[in-house]
Design a protein around this motif. Sequence first.
Motif, PDB file in Angstrom:
ATOM      1  N   CYS A 126     -83.978  65.451  40.337  1.00  0.00           N
ATOM      2  CA  CYS A 126     -85.281  65.728  39.721  1.00  0.00           C
ATOM      3  C   CYS A 126     -85.506  67.235  39.661  1.00  0.00           C
ATOM      4  O   CYS A 126     -85.667  67.890  40.698  1.00  0.00           O
ATOM      5  N   LEU A 127     -85.522  67.803  38.451  1.00  0.00           N
ATOM      6  CA  LEU A 127     -85.717  69.242  38.277  1.00  0.00           C
ATOM      7  C   LEU A 127     -87.169  69.655  38.454  1.00  0.00           C
ATOM      8  O   LEU A 127     -87.449  70.810  38.767  1.00  0.00           O
ATOM      9  N   SER A 128     -88.087  68.721  38.278  1.00  0.00           N
ATOM     10  CA  SER A 128     -89.513  69.060  38.366  1.00  0.00           C
ATOM     11  C   SER A 128     -90.086  68.772  39.755  1.00  0.00           C
ATOM     12  O   SER A 128     -91.267  69.031  39.999  1.00  0.00           O
ATOM     13  N   CYS A 129     -89.283  68.260  40.667  1.00  0.00           N
ATOM     14  CA  CYS A 129     -89.767  67.883  41.994  1.00  0.00           C
ATOM     15  C   CYS A 129     -89.703  69.059  42.962  1.00  0.00           C
ATOM     16  O   CYS A 129     -89.026  70.064  42.710  1.00  0.00           O
ATOM     17  N   LYS A 130     -90.380  68.907  44.090  1.00  0.00           N
ATOM     18  CA  LYS A 130     -90.284  69.886  45.148  1.00  0.00           C
ATOM     19  C   LYS A 130     -88.864  69.885  45.711  1.00  0.00           C
ATOM     20  O   LYS A 130     -88.109  68.929  45.546  1.00  0.00           O
ATOM     21  N   LYS A 131     -88.516  70.974  46.412  1.00  0.00           N
ATOM     22  CA  LYS A 131     -87.138  71.181  46.838  1.00  0.00           C
ATOM     23  C   LYS A 131     -86.571  70.005  47.634  1.00  0.00           C
ATOM     24  O   LYS A 131     -85.440  69.577  47.394  1.00  0.00           O
ATOM     25  N   ASP A 132     -87.359  69.465  48.584  1.00  0.00           N
ATOM     26  CA  ASP A 132     -86.849  68.374  49.420  1.00  0.00           C
ATOM     27  C   ASP A 132     -86.614  67.084  48.647  1.00  0.00           C
ATOM     28  O   ASP A 132     -86.012  66.145  49.175  1.00  0.00           O
ATOM     29  N   SER A 188     -96.083  51.058  44.272  1.00  0.00           N
ATOM     30  CA  SER A 188     -95.951  50.372  42.978  1.00  0.00           C
ATOM     31  C   SER A 188     -95.231  51.222  41.947  1.00  0.00           C
ATOM     32  O   SER A 188     -94.954  50.750  40.845  1.00  0.00           O
ATOM     33  N   LYS A 189     -94.934  52.483  42.271  1.00  0.00           N
ATOM     34  CA  LYS A 189     -94.212  53.364  41.361  1.00  0.00           C
ATOM     35  C   LYS A 189     -92.720  53.270  41.636  1.00  0.00           C
ATOM     36  O   LYS A 189     -92.245  52.374  42.329  1.00  0.00           O
ATOM     37  N   GLY A 190     -91.966  54.227  41.073  1.00  0.00           N
ATOM     38  CA  GLY A 190     -90.516  54.215  41.253  1.00  0.00           C
ATOM     39  C   GLY A 190     -90.066  54.956  42.500  1.00  0.00           C
ATOM     40  O   GLY A 190     -90.864  55.321  43.366  1.00  0.00           O
ATOM     41  N   LEU A 191     -88.767  55.156  42.597  1.00  0.00           N
ATOM     42  CA  LEU A 191     -88.150  55.841  43.738  1.00  0.00           C
ATOM     43  C   LEU A 191     -88.697  57.264  43.844  1.00  0.00           C
ATOM     44  O   LEU A 191     -88.861  57.929  42.819  1.00  0.00           O
ATOM     45  N   PRO A 192     -89.049  57.780  45.036  1.00  0.00           N
ATOM     46  CA  PRO A 192     -88.861  57.192  46.365  1.00  0.00           C
ATOM     47  C   PRO A 192     -90.132  56.567  46.934  1.00  0.00           C
ATOM     48  O   PRO A 192     -90.265  56.486  48.152  1.00  0.00           O
ATOM     49  N   GLY A 193     -91.090  56.169  46.100  1.00  0.00           N
ATOM     50  CA  GLY A 193     -92.375  55.698  46.613  1.00  0.00           C
ATOM     51  C   GLY A 193     -93.095  56.834  47.316  1.00  0.00           C
ATOM     52  O   GLY A 193     -93.182  57.952  46.809  1.00  0.00           O
ATOM     53  N   HIS A 194     -93.598  56.566  48.511  1.00  0.00           N
ATOM     54  CA  HIS A 194     -94.227  57.605  49.329  1.00  0.00           C
ATOM     55  C   HIS A 194     -93.293  58.082  50.440  1.00  0.00           C
ATOM     56  O   HIS A 194     -93.747  58.671  51.422  1.00  0.00           O
ATOM     57  N   SER A 195     -91.997  57.825  50.287  1.00  0.00           N
ATOM     58  CA  SER A 195     -91.041  58.212  51.326  1.00  0.00           C
ATOM     59  C   SER A 195     -90.821  59.708  51.338  1.00  0.00           C
ATOM     60  O   SER A 195     -91.062  60.409  50.348  1.00  0.00           O
ATOM     61  N   GLU A 227     -93.928  62.358  44.035  1.00  0.00           N
ATOM     62  CA  GLU A 227     -92.541  62.770  43.859  1.00  0.00           C
ATOM     63  C   GLU A 227     -91.734  61.634  43.233  1.00  0.00           C
ATOM     64  O   GLU A 227     -90.518  61.722  43.127  1.00  0.00           O
ATOM     65  N   PHE A 228     -92.438  60.593  42.783  1.00  0.00           N
ATOM     66  CA  PHE A 228     -91.769  59.412  42.254  1.00  0.00           C
ATOM     67  C   PHE A 228     -91.694  59.474  40.738  1.00  0.00           C
ATOM     68  O   PHE A 228     -92.348  60.294  40.081  1.00  0.00           O
ATOM     69  N   THR A 229     -90.866  58.596  40.182  1.00  0.00           N
ATOM     70  CA  THR A 229     -90.784  58.419  38.734  1.00  0.00           C
ATOM     71  C   THR A 229     -91.504  57.129  38.360  1.00  0.00           C
ATOM     72  O   THR A 229     -91.676  56.234  39.187  1.00  0.00           O
ATOM     73  N   CYS A 230     -91.927  57.040  37.104  1.00  0.00           N
ATOM     74  CA  CYS A 230     -92.589  55.829  36.627  1.00  0.00           C
ATOM     75  C   CYS A 230     -92.608  55.870  35.104  1.00  0.00           C
ATOM     76  O   CYS A 230     -91.976  56.742  34.489  1.00  0.00           O
ATOM     77  N   GLY A 231     -93.355  54.960  34.502  1.00  0.00           N
ATOM     78  CA  GLY A 231     -93.415  54.914  33.041  1.00  0.00           C
ATOM     79  C   GLY A 231     -94.018  56.183  32.447  1.00  0.00           C
ATOM     80  O   GLY A 231     -93.404  56.889  31.652  1.00  0.00           O
ATOM     81  N   THR A 232     -95.238  56.513  32.829  1.00  0.00           N
ATOM     82  CA  THR A 232     -95.912  57.719  32.343  1.00  0.00           C
ATOM     83  C   THR A 232     -96.728  58.339  33.472  1.00  0.00           C
ATOM     84  O   THR A 232     -97.137  57.650  34.406  1.00  0.00           O
ATOM     85  N   GLY A 233     -96.977  59.657  33.373  1.00  0.00           N
ATOM     86  CA  GLY A 233     -97.850  60.334  34.310  1.00  0.00           C
ATOM     87  C   GLY A 233     -97.210  60.695  35.626  1.00  0.00           C
ATOM     88  O   GLY A 233     -97.903  61.116  36.557  1.00  0.00           O
ATOM     89  N   TYR A 286     -86.008  64.195  35.214  1.00  0.00           N
ATOM     90  CA  TYR A 286     -85.191  63.540  36.231  1.00  0.00           C
ATOM     91  C   TYR A 286     -84.047  62.779  35.574  1.00  0.00           C
ATOM     92  O   TYR A 286     -84.034  62.545  34.350  1.00  0.00           O
ATOM     93  N   ALA A 287     -83.081  62.396  36.399  1.00  0.00           N
ATOM     94  CA  ALA A 287     -81.962  61.561  35.934  1.00  0.00           C
ATOM     95  C   ALA A 287     -81.491  60.697  37.096  1.00  0.00           C
ATOM     96  O   ALA A 287     -81.557  61.107  38.266  1.00  0.00           O
ATOM     97  N   TYR A 288     -81.034  59.496  36.776  1.00  0.00           N
ATOM     98  CA  TYR A 288     -80.477  58.573  37.759  1.00  0.00           C
ATOM     99  C   TYR A 288     -78.986  58.394  37.479  1.00  0.00           C
ATOM    100  O   TYR A 288     -78.561  58.304  36.322  1.00  0.00           O
ATOM    101  N   TYR A 289     -78.204  58.341  38.572  1.00  0.00           N
ATOM    102  CA  TYR A 289     -76.754  58.214  38.446  1.00  0.00           C
ATOM    103  C   TYR A 289     -76.246  57.103  39.367  1.00  0.00           C
ATOM    104  O   TYR A 289     -76.828  56.825  40.417  1.00  0.00           O
TER     105      TYR A 289
END
Length: 877
Positions: free
Chosen positions: A212-218, A281-288, A297-303, A308-311
């Motif tokens: 995820c390029l738009s996420c925080k470093k961790d 209810s969102k995508g990975l990593p939830g609130h982890s 820090e999660f992905t979802c449909g919109t907002g 990001y990319a998944y591999y």
Amino acid sequence: CVITFSNQPKRCDCKKEKDYNMLLRVLALASVFAWCVAPSAAQFPLNGDPGALKKMVGAKLNETSQVDSKRNKDEGLMDRAMHFAASKEKQKTIQEFIERGSLSFPGGEEVIEQNKDAGVQIIDPRTPKGFGNPFFRKIHVQENLDQRALVTEAVTKAAIALGRQLNPETDTVGWRKFWSNGQMNEGGSTVWNGEFLPFFFTSANQIIRRTCLSCKKDFEEIYYKRKTPVRSREFLTVLVSGPFSGTNAVPNQCGTDFDLYSSYADAIAGTNKWRHCETNSKGLPGHSGPDKKSDNEFTCGTGCQPDYAYYVEEGNWLPMAGTREFHIPGTRDGTRKEEIWMNDFITNLQASGNNIVRRMCHVCTPPYDDLYYRRYTDAPSDLLWTLFRDFNPDKIGNKMGVDFDIFSTLEDAVRQINAWEYCAPYTSEIGFPAQCGPDYDSHLNDQWTKYNSIGNHGSGRAHTGFFVQNDGTDMVKFKQEWLSEEEEMMAFLYPDEYGQTDDLGLKVCHDPGSYGTENPEDDIPDSHNGWYDVTRCGQCNDYCRWVPLGTSSTCSPPSDNSAGNGWNGGQWNMQVFEAQDEFAGWYDVDGCGECNYYCRWITWWDWLLVSGGNPSFRTTYGPYVWWDCAPAGTNYHSMDHAPEYYGRVNYWGSTFHHGKCDGEGSATFAATSSEGIEPRVSTLGETMQFSCIMSGSVGGTEPGHFDEFEHQKCSGEGAVTPTSTRKDRFVGCYVDYVDARALPHLVGVGFTHDQCESTCRAKGYHYFGRQYYEECWCGALTLEDDTYSRYGELDPAACNYCNGDYFGDARNCVYEILDQFDAEAEWKKHECSHIPVQDKRKQCYISCRDADEDLTNQLVCAKLKRNGMEWLAKDVS
């Protein structure tokens, strides 16, 4: 006019009578200096005339009238040249000190600002042998030109255009992108989302990577490691859009179904998993989060996160067709995706190294859940139809044992061993594997699948998928796990044991140790006594030798063995009978220095009374005879039961390695002669221990200090550590059973150690065992196969310390064969390690280690890593 120099470089005078050769040398030097500062054709002729310098000297001699006018100019020129050279040399030295990581400049007074907070430099674990030194930056600069030659200008420009995506933390070599968004969407996905699950099922470690390029470093890099099976295509939605808490079809509970990690290496090893795991209810990593709750820090449909990319890990299998979760839905350019893969089936099969087709089945009985069909002859054009709908193992072009064989594991298929032996006679049109099995007794009739004409499930077992082995170097399997040799990894993995290092990151060798209060006359003469490099500093400054076992000043009085019955003060009243053989007698069991334990073979019934032999080999002899001791200071036996009869462990263990004494209360036998034990087999004998006086210390190590001792004896004190020449490593002494051998292949009797090792090595095995009277047994086709230990480990004494020509009944002295080729182990090594050319292999390591410094290193690292994996693919094939 001859120029001569005194102690002060600025002073010079002309004397015609001086040596002509000195004149030539000095004028040559002056010409070079002048060329460095202000070169001209007069100072440095371009015509290549070898006599030009001599001509210049003659011209100078004929121009004596001009010497005085030029003297001041020449002196100034020399001053400039000397100053320039000295300054350049000083700058070079300073730069070298900076690059080496030194804390101060030459002289030790002025601190180097760039390095003052660097601390001790630790050698990088990825460095190959011989290059684990702090001068890598200097080496890197020298080799930079060669590195750039590996990358074209067009590739460099394209890489610059991609920008951040080339960062090593987001390096995608070895991964298939199956979903992306925003900035990470450039180039699209290498796997269509419908192909995701088949590729996931055949990936090496069931690991999903999110960048995820738009996420925080961790949260820029997250690795999701699946722990339980997946049976639904909803899995992709759960990861990308949510709910990350899971669905009925895809349970997704923290710690049960998955774990999260910040690096691929941690995900492989199962270390440093995230401490806070919370789904939503969102995508990975939830609130982890790595250590606390996170938000947005999660992905979802919109907002949610936009870039990001998944591999999925790049495996070694290409999908062909499947049902349920193995099915590849959708179309590509108007053609069904599965149809595209099926059309390429014969081409992909011919391109594979071993012509292997794999069938996976999530609802089949083992070994039918994962089968391997290997072709020996060219595949007929209707092979797909044969596998899917009409598997006749006796038809022309598909005869078992001639055109193909079926195997239960990939290893068996590659090595062509343990092929299935039975197929029921053909009766009707059913798909692979029809009614075949490993043998007649174990074959099953209902593990087949029949597909319809378009490759979907028609009848038989559902939840199946077919794959073709992919050995092509363009899509070769990558695994990014580091598995370096122990010597390369010591500084990284065991910093406390590695010891003190200097400011260059090099380990400090201490002076040889002192005997201190110990008496060197107590050393037991033995061929293994001598100098070793136990601290691994590069010099043999540690003195190791066999010494007598220590004693204690407090001993309990001898046991009262007169009571024929009794246990725990007489609570057990059954009579026992003692075997008065050569082993019955007094022993120093607690090591106090006196022989106050009375030990012998006992039984409940006198008619069963027999000797069980040497207790160092066994402590039970059948269900009703066992070895027991009356402890010092007591009048009872140790056990109230026959251990083998009741299925319990003998109180004294499976072996008893104490030496018998002369009589009751006698002093412990003082060792004066060697027991002939190799330290790598055991550092503890019956009467002695292998102790080392470590460099920089006083006195020797305590008993049991060394769990393993794999060091090689050196030529003498302070010698350079020798390169290991051992071909095997001692593993231990292990129980064996005649009816089901732990190492199943007997290859000879009367074999020496070296003969046994070389024979088992030649047959491709990873372990060998020596048993009975020099029997040689082999086993394990992979390093991870530990069936040699299936019946339990014994003390080395039970195998006679693996000395002589007798090693005991039904027990093996087991050794690991070093440097034996193992495809599974090789996949786990660093990609650079497989490059056969040393210079290029070294360059690969250095480029990958410095990949965060510049773009060239990133590109060279990726290119050479792929080159290494191409070489490995050839080796495996």
